[in-house]
Design a protein around this motif. Structure first.
Motif, PDB file in Angstrom:
ATOM      1  N   UNK A 137      -9.031   0.466   9.926  1.00  0.00           N
ATOM      2  CA  UNK A 137      -9.788  -0.597   9.261  1.00  0.00           C
ATOM      3  C   UNK A 137     -10.415  -0.082   7.966  1.00  0.00           C
ATOM      4  N   UNK A 138     -10.890   1.169   7.999  1.00  0.00           N
ATOM      5  CA  UNK A 138     -11.470   1.768   6.797  1.00  0.00           C
ATOM      6  C   UNK A 138     -10.441   1.859   5.677  1.00  0.00           C
ATOM      7  N   UNK A 139      -9.229   2.247   6.028  1.00  0.00           N
ATOM      8  CA  UNK A 139      -8.167   2.350   5.025  1.00  0.00           C
ATOM      9  C   UNK A 139      -7.821   0.983   4.432  1.00  0.00           C
ATOM     10  N   UNK A 140      -7.887  -0.050   5.249  1.00  0.00           N
ATOM     11  CA  UNK A 140      -7.618  -1.400   4.748  1.00  0.00           C
ATOM     12  C   UNK A 140      -8.718  -1.855   3.799  1.00  0.00           C
ATOM     13  N   UNK A 141      -9.960  -1.522   4.131  1.00  0.00           N
ATOM     14  CA  UNK A 141     -11.076  -1.908   3.274  1.00  0.00           C
ATOM     15  C   UNK A 141     -11.021  -1.170   1.936  1.00  0.00           C
TER      16      UNK A 141
END
Length: 258
Positions: free
Chosen positions: A207-211
């Motif tokens: 999720x962090x990488x998507x953000x």
């Protein structure tokens, strides 16, 4: 019109009271709007709301919980983290200090992160939580005000363009720090619990990488993928009887997606 008569002072007091009431209602409405925005968000800064064993009543004796926290802290202090993970580790050490009732140590760790990286969302949220526990209402309110500004929930009247452009990166780092905390939770009752925490951590890194997308520095992103790979290996060993799909994960990593 407001002479020294009792009637005149009563009229003046009524207007002043009405003005104060309006201001209070405006502040209350603004706070309510912020609460609604937070509820709609996909992440919430800070560590003390996370689904960690640390944040719930212990299923073991209190002395055993304290022992586990101390052992975890000692092991983390011996680690030599990647530079991109250094502040995440200090936030986690602050959480452990808090749960050991070492509020002063926790305050120093969180405030140190705030000084070193003023845009660290978790550090501000954690510091405000510690101040609240210490019944220091003024500093706690200042931390929440700062956090609201960093998250774009409030404006300080200045230029907000640069601040808003950094929101995705701040959110990504916030989630990555949550992932690290999940992987290092204490009081796990079984290998299955350990595997579940590792899977949760990997999901948070995803999720962090998507953000963060292209805002995450390459070196920092590579360190996240390396940690994810290590966690994936550990989860494979713990849950070796399940179809974990490690081949697909390592294929993505080796293809240079980081």
């Amino acid at each position: 019109p407001w002479s020294g008569t009792q009637e005149g002072w009563s009229q003046r007091e009524g207007l002043l009271t009405g003005s104060s009431r309006c201001e209070a209602e405006m502040v209350e409405e603004q706070d309510r709007d912020i609460e609604i925005l937070i509820q709609e968000m996909d992440y919430i800064p800070g560590h003390f709301h996370l689904q960690l064993n640390l944040n719930f009543e212990p299923q073991m004796a209190e002395r055993l919980r304290g022992r586990d926290c101390k052992l975890k802290r000692q092991s983390l202090q011996l680690e030599v983290p990647h530079p991109a993970q250094r502040l995440a580790l200090r936030n986690l050490l602050g959480v452990l200090a808090f749960h050991l009732d070492e509020y002063q140590v926790a305050e120093e760790l969180f405030s140190g992160v705030c000084r070193e990286e003023p845009g660290n969302l978790n550090a501000w949220a954690n510091l405000g939580y510690v101040y609240d526990r210490m019944e220091r209402e003024g500093p706690a309110a200042d931390c929440m005000e700062r956090l609201s500004l960093l998250m774009g929930l409030k404006r300080d009247g200045g230029e907000a363009g640069d601040e808003e452009s950094l929101l995705p990166l701040r959110a990504a780092r916030c989630l990555a720090e949550h992932a690290l905390a999940s992987a290092h939770d204490v009081g796990l009752q079984s290998e299955e619990d350990h595997g579940s925490k590792l899977r949760s951590a990997i999901g948070l890194y995803d999720k962090a990488l998507l953000y963060g997308k292209n805002q995450i520095p390459s070196e920092e992103k590579r360190s996240w993928y390396f940690i994810m790979a290590t966690m994936y290996i550990s989860s494979c060993l713990v849950l070796s009887g399940n179809d974990v799909g490690a081949e697909g994960f390592f294929s993505q990593y080796s293809n240079g997606n980081p």
